[in-house]
Design an enzyme around this catalytic site. Structure first.
Site, PDB file in Angstrom:
ATOM      1  N   GLY A  14     -66.877 -97.385  -0.230  1.00 24.89           N
ATOM      2  CA  GLY A  14     -67.402 -96.105  -0.495  1.00 24.89           C
ATOM      3  C   GLY A  14     -67.665 -95.687  -1.789  1.00 24.89           C
ATOM      4  O   GLY A  14     -68.143 -94.310  -1.648  1.00 24.89           O
ATOM      5  N   LYS A  27     -82.071 -87.959 -13.549  1.00 24.83           N
ATOM      6  CA  LYS A  27     -81.230 -87.705 -14.619  1.00 24.83           C
ATOM      7  C   LYS A  27     -82.251 -87.286 -16.087  1.00 24.83           C
ATOM      8  O   LYS A  27     -82.331 -86.876 -16.762  1.00 24.83           O
ATOM      9  CB  LYS A  27     -79.865 -88.825 -14.657  1.00 24.83           C
ATOM     10  CG  LYS A  27     -79.371 -87.836 -12.853  1.00 24.83           C
ATOM     11  CD  LYS A  27     -78.079 -89.185 -12.934  1.00 24.83           C
ATOM     12  CE  LYS A  27     -77.265 -88.646 -11.783  1.00 24.83           C
ATOM     13  NZ  LYS A  27     -76.187 -89.646 -11.217  1.00 24.83           N
TER      14      LYS A  27
END
Ligand code: HSE
Length: 405
Positions: free
Chosen positions: A182, A200
């Protein structure tokens, strides 16, 4: 009491609700008023979750309620986030978001609307998750001319590179493992191809340099071509390979790029491992500063979003000036950027070292015992254009990674 609405009850949205519930008293004290979540907008219902009584499915409910003063956008992606945020700002509500795609693509316009309405569009969580970096760039480092930002801005790829280095495994193997645990998305393209870090660094550069950096102008390379053999060389040389996002002033120009880079222990980013992020900033009077911490995940990201909510509450009818003009910063062509280059080549140092020296000039050679039929070398500093020109005349280049040491 200040009523807010949260758009999206996914990972970050549920984190925002949790943070506000957990630290209710101290958050209210810092905001100067009680922060009350009146609505949570989501297409889904959450039976059994206390949030269910606040769930609404229609944005009109939120936007038509005059009691709502601040809107948190944590839907991610461009639509419907962009339409919702634009309407929210135009209607005089401050917006706090973690959405880097939105900020990178529409930041100029949304900041301008916020300015014109004397409210705020805040996005601390869009870069570096829970690490404070937007506010420091906007408020704390204002005495400086920032001339470099270099960051590890993506937790997924830093986790993959760290694991490849620790286990000697190949990219595909580690990615699969990261997905199973995950840590990596089912669709990891934005992370592994460098697109996430690209957005970013465009946001951080726009703030640091005071002019809008278009993320589409940022040269971007991901980590998909890095192999276990590259890591073997890196280890032999006492270096590591990181996905770095860099923007830098060179003379009167600026460049921005995202790519894997080989760095050694003298670089402050060398020891940033796993899902951690770090942002190195150089200012002309400050010198070096580094911001390090949890760059992703539910609660770290929510912590930054809620800090923006507190700031928005403290400045309800006053725009916090952002040093981000709509004037575009034209970036230098990447061909003029100077780097060293780590190059893997077929052959051996004994047979081919002289040819390499004649072509590339001074080079530091390295061989790894169990990699037969190939060797590697690190060039001196040269422009990307010079490297490409020389590489065209070299036979047997396997791969190249930029090197900064
Ligand atoms: N996918 C991003 C990362 C999430 O891995 O860093 C935080 O922006």
């Amino acid at each position: 009491m200040i009523n807010i609405a949260v758009l999206g009850y996914g990972t970050v949205g549920s984190g925002v609700v949790e943070v506000i519930n957990t630290n209710h008293d101290s958050i209210n004290k810092k905001a100067g008023e009680e922060i009350n979540i009146k609505y949570v907008l989501d297409l889904r219902d959450f039976p059994g979750d206390p949030v269910q009584e606040k769930i609404v499915h229609d944005f009109e409910t939120v936007i038509n309620d005059p009691e709502i003063k601040i809107i948190v956008e944590v839907l991610g992606g461009i639509e419907p986030a962009y339409s919702f945020v634009k309407r929210a700002l135009e209607s005089g509500r401050s917006v706090c978001t973690s959405n880097k795609e939105l900020v990178a693509k529409h930041g100029v316009e949304l900041l301008e609307i916020a300015r014109s309405k004397d409210i705020n569009f805040l996005f601390e969580a869009s870069c570096g998750g829970g690490i404070p970096i937007i506010r420091p760039l906007n408020s704390s480092l204002t005495a400086d001319e920032i001339d470099e930002i270099t960051g590890i801005l993506n937790g997924t790829t830093n986790y993959i590179m760290t694991k490849m280095s620790a286990d000697g495994s190949d990219f595909d193997e580690v990615l699969k493992d990261a997905q199973e645990k995950g840590y990596a998305e089912r669709n990891p393209e934005a992370d592994v191809e460098g697109y996430d870090a690209c957005r970013k660094i465009a946001i951080l550069s726009s703030l640091a340099f005071g002019r809008f950096v278009d993320y589409e102008d940022v040269y971007t390379e991901g980590i998909t071509k890095i192999t276990a053999d590259d890591i073997k060389y890196a280890k032999k040389m006492g270096t590591s390979i990181k996905l770095l996002a860099t923007s830098k002033k060179v003379g009167d120009g600026f460049y921005a790029m995202v790519s894997p880079v080989m760095i050694d222990g003298s670089n402050p980013l060398f020891s940033v491992n796993g899902v951690f992020n770090a942002i190195f900033v150089h200012g002309n009077v400050l010198g070096d500063a580094m911001f390090y911490g949890s760059g992703a995940g539910k609660l770290p990201t929510a912590s930054a979003v809620v800090a923006d909510v507190v700031d928005a509450a403290k400045h309800l009818n006053r725009n916090i000036m952002m040093n981000w003009s709509s004037k575009k910063l034209e970036l230098m062509d990447i061909s003029q950027v100077e780097e060293r280059f780590f190059v893997r080549m077929k052959g051996s140092v004994a047979a081919d070292g002289q040819k390499v020296k004649e072509l590339f000039g001074d080079a530091a050679f390295v061989e790894v015992d169990d990699l037969e039929g190939e060797f590697a070398f690190v060039t001196g500093v040269m422009t990307e254009a010079a490297y490409q020109e020389k590489a065209q005349h070299a036979d047997g280049i396997i791969s190249m990674i930029r090197a900064r040491f």
